[in-house]
Design an enzyme around this catalytic site. Structure first.
Site, PDB file in Angstrom:
ATOM      1  CE  LYS A  39      -3.865   1.953   2.680  1.00 45.08           C
ATOM      2  NZ  LYS A  39      -4.743   1.709   3.847  1.00 45.08           N
ATOM      3  CB  SER A  78      -7.564   3.726   2.831  1.00 46.11           C
ATOM      4  OG  SER A  78      -6.912   3.044   3.885  1.00 46.11           O
ATOM      5  CB  SER A  79      -5.898  -1.481   1.500  1.00 47.56           C
ATOM      6  OG  SER A  79      -5.483  -1.083   2.780  1.00 47.56           O
ATOM      7  CB  ILE A  91      -7.600   3.282  10.570  1.00 47.01           C
ATOM      8  CG1 ILE A  91      -7.748   4.052  11.891  1.00 47.01           C
ATOM      9  CG2 ILE A  91      -8.366   3.983   9.453  1.00 47.01           C
ATOM     10  CD1 ILE A  91      -7.172   5.441  11.874  1.00 47.01           C
ATOM     11  N   GLY A  92     -10.372   1.437   9.999  1.00 46.54           N
ATOM     12  CA  GLY A  92     -11.812   1.341  10.201  1.00 46.54           C
ATOM     13  C   GLY A  92     -12.428   0.326   9.260  1.00 46.54           C
ATOM     14  N   GLY A  93     -11.546  -0.546   8.717  1.00 49.57           N
ATOM     15  CA  GLY A  93     -11.988  -1.516   7.715  1.00 49.57           C
ATOM     16  C   GLY A  93     -11.187  -1.396   6.440  1.00 49.57           C
TER      17      GLY A  93
END
Length: 587
Positions: free
Chosen positions: A151, A226-227, A247-249
């Site tokens: 990433k 975000s990945s 961080i949140g999924g």
């Protein structure tokens, strides 16, 4: 400015002349400020153009390297190499029946083709070709010769990690992240960096530097974030193993949207040194690196490889806990908690169906399934998750993107942070009778008053610990080993990701539980028909947006989420593996 002062002093007695000169001075200052803004804007555009030109040049150099290799190594069977699961690929590399050169050039060629269609890569790591010259010294490594994608926010020496923000351009990393060092020691070859959304805080995958990444399952849909670049590249066959952050999924959502597997370990199990963030230093909701791949065994192999003495030496803050293969390979029956609706955010029909179907498979396999319901999610989402993430009212995030262009979805996402707090508080009171959830969101993103900022983090950490303890006590009370629950999906239409949030994934970052996703089905015509009657629990603006975001999903992947208590990462992977095998046997 001194000359202007002298001039004004000379006309003090002439009020009219002084007023004219004062106005003229203000006009001059205004013009100068405007010119400075225009100049900065042009410099930003030049920086973006330089970054894009560098990428184009590197892609061309990589393509030429592949062509030269093919001219002298025409016997490599690329299709066979790309079809191999990681475990088989690794075995062939270890035994010498495949060479690291053939494997790297095959995946490089595929990555270049995939990127041309999906725009999923930000960089090709040209040093990967040089690494082949010394790869023999790491032949005993668990990932010997395995190409791995990274990433964009993971540091690789001399490469920039922008996190999708222009202000971070032209700031190359001074050294590799700890995980990159460990992966190299284990024989892996980092060969590409993948795209991310602006500031990493979205399940879209678009930024003003590198543009928008497409979903390989449906190019009109988002690959998640975000990945998202990792999810797209792996699904399309350009990478056999990738490293993201969550961080949140941010690992699990792209895995779900793209139809692969993703794993979020307990935060602290893997080193985060050299992993960049737009909210650096934020400790309320923890981020962690995590692997993404086509199957669960690949995730487990990654964990086994990096949980080694070398990582423990490079980062002494990481507990020296090697991978527990006995737990991962165990076949004892499990007590598994489950829910298909958390009572806060109604799942799409395919999300709920997937849980019910997997529950039935697990019961048929001899496991015990126990009903479960997450605790106090309405309070937790606003007062712990959102207020913790944006305790400063979004000031840090706004500062990160200040002076740079914003993609449309992100501009809308950060709009609430730009609104003065008194207006947000007024709107919260006004909206509360209609939608308590939206009202709670507006109140939470006000953050806290400046005089309380110093005390906020310890106070919130106490609240987090209380909530975690309460949740663990609930697990103990109903005596479960692991948990099965929905994973957000199917893939959204672009620009919807910033308009809603997923408590289904975020809650396990807050709790710091291990969590992973496994693709188990696809959206059916029946799911789409049932979605037409979707109302949602609150029947508010967010429910309507979610319904719009997931429409048109027939044929797209559907995943479930597996969860375990902190530091029991192998138990989570074990449940994921069980689900994967049962679904395969059903098919």
């Amino acid at each position: 400015m001194q000359d202007l002062k002298v001039l004004l002093d000379g006309v003090k007695g002439d009020t009219g002349t002084a007023a004219v000169l004062g106005a003229a001075a203000c006009g001059v200052v205004g013009v100068l400020l405007l010119l400075r803004t225009v100049s900065r804007g042009r410099e930003v555009e030049r920086k973006i153009q330089r970054a894009r030109s560098r990428r184009t040049e590197v892609l061309q150099r990589a393509d030429q390297a592949v062509l030269r290799y093919r001219q002298t190594h025409s016997t490599a069977d690329s299709a066979s190499i790309l079809a191999l699961p990681l475990a088989e690929l690794r075995e062939k590399l270890q035994t010498g029946s495949l060479s690291p050169e053939d494997v790297l050039y095959t995946y490089m060629e595929q990555t270049l083709a995939v990127n041309a269609k999906l725009n999923c890569c930000t960089e090709i790591i040209m040093e990967s070709f040089d690494q082949l010259k010394t790869i023999g010294s790491n032949k005993d490594g668990l990932l010997y010769g395995v190409p791995i994608s990274l990433k964009e926010n993971i540091s690789y020496k001399n490469y920039t990690s922008t996190c999708g923000m222009v202000k971070n351009l032209d700031k190359p990393a001074q050294k590799d992240s700890v995980l990159v060092e460990v992966l190299k020691k284990q024989g892996a070859i980092p060969f590409a960096k993948t795209n991310v959304p602006q500031a990493l805080l979205s399940y879209d995958c678009s930024n003003p530097i590198y543009g928008e990444t497409k979903n390989p399952c449906n190019p009109k849909k988002s690959p998640g974030g975000s990945s998202g670049g990792e999810g797209a590249l792996i699904t399309a066959g350009g990478s056999v193993l990738g490293l993201g952050t969550d961080i949140g999924g941010s690992v699990r959502i792209p895995a779900s949207f793209c139809g692969i597997c993703g794993f979020k370990p307990t935060a602290g199990r893997l080193s985060s040194l050299g992993v960049n963030s737009s909210l650096q230093g934020q400790k309320s909701v923890l981020t962690t690196p995590g692997p993404m791949a086509r199957d669960v065994d690949s995730l487990a192999l990654f964990m086994q490889a990096v949980l080694c003495d070398h990582m423990f030496e490079l980062d002494p803050t990481v507990p020296p806990l090697p991978f527990n293969m006995q737990t991962y390979k165990s076949s004892r029956p499990l007590r598994i908690g489950y829910y298909d609706n958390d009572g806060y955010s109604q799942p799409s029909p395919s999300m709920a169906r997937a849980v019910r179907e997997v529950k039935a498979l697990l019961e048929d396999a001899g496991h015990t399934l126990v009903p479960y319901l997450p605790l106090k999610l309405d309070h937790t989402m606003t007062e712990l998750l959102l207020r913790g993430l944006f305790a400063d009212g979004g000031v840090t995030l706004l500062e990160q993107v200040k002076g740079g262009p914003m993609v449309p979805g992100f501009a809308l996402q950060i709009l609430p942070y730009r609104i003065p707090n008194w207006i947000k508080k007024f709107l919260s009171l006004l909206i509360k009778p209609v939608s308590s959830r939206v009202a709670g969101f507006l109140s939470a993103v006000c953050g806290v008053s400046s005089q309380h900022c110093e005390m906020l983090n310890p106070f919130l950490l106490c609240l987090y610990q209380e909530y975690t303890n309460e949740t663990i006590s609930y697990w103990r009370k109903i005596n479960i080993d692991v948990l099965l629950c929905p994973m957000i999906g199917p893939a959204y239409w672009p620009r919807y990701a910033g308009k809603s949030s997923s408590i289904y994934s975020m809650i396990y970052n807050l709790l710091n539980f291990s969590a992973g996703t496994v693709t188990v089905s696809t959206v059916t015509e029946e799911d789409e028909e049932e979605l037409k009657h979707f109302k949602g629990i609150y029947q508010d603006f967010q429910d309507r947006l979610f319904k719009e975001a997931v429409t048109g999903g027939v044929g797209l992947p559907v995943s479930v989420q597996c969860v375990s208590l902190p530091w029991q990462d192998e138990m989570c992977l074990r449940l994921m593996k069980e689900v994967e095998e049962l679904v395969r046997s059903r098919k």
